[in-house]
Design a protein around this motif. Sequence first.
Motif, mmCIF file in Angstrom:
data_model
loop_
_atom_site.group_PDB
_atom_site.id
_atom_site.type_symbol
_atom_site.label_atom_id
_atom_site.label_comp_id
_atom_site.label_asym_id
_atom_site.label_seq_id
_atom_site.Cartn_x
_atom_site.Cartn_y
_atom_site.Cartn_z
ATOM 1 N N PRO A 19 -7.898 38.536 -7.981
ATOM 2 C CA PRO A 19 -9.119 38.470 -8.817
ATOM 3 C C PRO A 19 -9.401 39.776 -9.548
ATOM 4 O O PRO A 19 -9.875 39.765 -10.690
ATOM 5 C CB PRO A 19 -10.225 38.159 -7.784
ATOM 6 N N PRO A 28 -7.830 35.030 -16.942
ATOM 7 C CA PRO A 28 -8.237 34.097 -15.862
ATOM 8 C C PRO A 28 -7.125 33.158 -15.425
ATOM 9 O O PRO A 28 -7.215 32.554 -14.356
ATOM 10 C CB PRO A 28 -9.407 33.332 -16.501
ATOM 11 N N THR A 35 -3.917 30.295 -7.239
ATOM 12 C CA THR A 35 -4.433 29.183 -6.422
ATOM 13 C C THR A 35 -3.328 28.168 -6.155
ATOM 14 O O THR A 35 -3.205 27.629 -5.049
ATOM 15 C CB THR A 35 -5.609 28.499 -7.144
ATOM 16 N N ARG A 145 -14.442 18.575 -9.552
ATOM 17 C CA ARG A 145 -13.833 19.125 -8.340
ATOM 18 C C ARG A 145 -14.721 18.823 -7.142
ATOM 19 O O ARG A 145 -15.885 18.423 -7.291
ATOM 20 C CB ARG A 145 -13.649 20.640 -8.492
ATOM 21 N N THR A 147 -17.184 19.298 -4.007
ATOM 22 C CA THR A 147 -18.374 20.141 -3.850
ATOM 23 C C THR A 147 -18.356 20.777 -2.456
ATOM 24 O O THR A 147 -17.704 20.273 -1.536
ATOM 25 C CB THR A 147 -19.651 19.309 -4.003
ATOM 26 N N VAL A 153 -19.658 24.506 -6.509
ATOM 27 C CA VAL A 153 -19.196 25.899 -6.650
ATOM 28 C C VAL A 153 -17.702 26.003 -6.922
ATOM 29 O O VAL A 153 -17.225 27.010 -7.457
ATOM 30 C CB VAL A 153 -19.547 26.710 -5.388
ATOM 31 N N GLU A 155 -16.083 24.492 -9.082
ATOM 32 C CA GLU A 155 -15.797 24.420 -10.522
ATOM 33 C C GLU A 155 -15.403 25.803 -11.047
ATOM 34 O O GLU A 155 -14.723 25.925 -12.059
ATOM 35 C CB GLU A 155 -17.028 23.917 -11.287
ATOM 36 N N ASN A 156 -15.861 26.828 -10.329
ATOM 37 C CA ASN A 156 -15.480 28.199 -10.685
ATOM 38 C C ASN A 156 -14.105 28.504 -10.094
ATOM 39 O O ASN A 156 -13.895 28.360 -8.884
ATOM 40 C CB ASN A 156 -16.540 29.166 -10.130
ATOM 41 N N ASP A 157 -13.162 28.938 -10.934
ATOM 42 C CA ASP A 157 -11.791 29.192 -10.467
ATOM 43 C C ASP A 157 -11.745 30.262 -9.385
ATOM 44 O O ASP A 157 -10.904 30.206 -8.476
ATOM 45 C CB ASP A 157 -10.903 29.609 -11.651
ATOM 46 N N LEU A 158 -12.619 31.258 -9.483
ATOM 47 C CA LEU A 158 -12.618 32.333 -8.481
ATOM 48 C C LEU A 158 -13.028 31.792 -7.113
ATOM 49 O O LEU A 158 -12.418 32.135 -6.091
ATOM 50 C CB LEU A 158 -13.567 33.454 -8.918
ATOM 51 N N THR A 159 -14.031 30.922 -7.085
ATOM 52 C CA THR A 159 -14.465 30.341 -5.813
ATOM 53 C C THR A 159 -13.371 29.468 -5.207
ATOM 54 O O THR A 159 -13.107 29.518 -4.003
ATOM 55 C CB THR A 159 -15.742 29.511 -6.013
ATOM 56 N N GLN A 229 -7.271 21.993 -8.047
ATOM 57 C CA GLN A 229 -6.801 22.972 -9.028
ATOM 58 C C GLN A 229 -6.437 22.290 -10.353
ATOM 59 O O GLN A 229 -6.783 22.763 -11.432
ATOM 60 C CB GLN A 229 -5.604 23.741 -8.456
#
Length: 312
Positions: A19, A28, A35, A145, A147, A153, A155-159, A229
């Motif tokens: 990250p 990004p 992932t 995606r 939940t 959360v 939906e955020n690639d980092l999470t 992913q």
Amino acid sequence: MEARSKVALVLFAAFATVPVLAALLDDPFLLVIATRMLAFAIAAMALDLILGFGAMVSFGHAAYLGFGAYAVAILSRFGITDLFAHLALGVTLSALFALPTGALSLRTRGVYFIMITLAFGQMAYFFFVSLSALGGDDGVTLPMRSTLFGQPVLENDLTLFCVALGLLIALYALCSAIVGSRFGRVLTGTRENITRMEAIGFSPFRYQLTAYVISGCITSVAGVLLANQAEFVSPAFMNWHRSGELIVMVVLGGIGTLTGAIGGAVIALLLEEWFGMLTDHWPLLFGLVLVLVVLFSPGGLTGALRKLRRGQ
């Protein structure tokens, strides 16, 4: 601390820097690739649990990737988007499939075991190809995606990356505990000499079947991550080609070393990305690398590192 644990810490630390790199390079896409690597690292590690420690060469293991992925698609269709529900269904489907098919497959040995696991994997593949309710051969796009505690959360690639890394670390700890336990030592004993294990009073079948089911269940977790992913699920997740790729990852990293399987998955996907940028015929280059590894470092990446450490 054991060398294996140190290597695992290095691998997990390297993943944790992704990250930061993605933010520094303003790219990004690195998180997306990482992932995917984490998901395949989980699948390769699960396969290594039975291949490296139980000498069970499963050529249909991609079926469990598919069960995990389709668990997300099926529940999402009914409005159930919770990640834990998706993981629970993926693991349940995999256990229900692995138990009878593993029991039948373990009646055979060697190439016959390989062929029967391939046959069961292809049966699962063609079942989902013919399942028009989930898009058949074309697959199905996920509405969203999974939940987490009711919040979108992931939906955020980092999470999603952080969740995938957390699952890899947790499952590595689980696999290490299994390998280091009495169960793992018996499983390793069946790899070395199954007749001797029977002679000293163990029942190899029960140990091998349990390991086979555990491996399938862990692989389904990777399928859940891959579905999230890609936000897409299709029978291609469980094609026999995918099973072959998992075996290649284990061989590249080093059979019988959980960290090797993780490293092998990373190397295989990096080479795929790199060669893919050079030419459309990247599998030729990938095959050449695999041939060189088998010829000059049969122990894979782990074997090469051991030689370097010994100064050979």
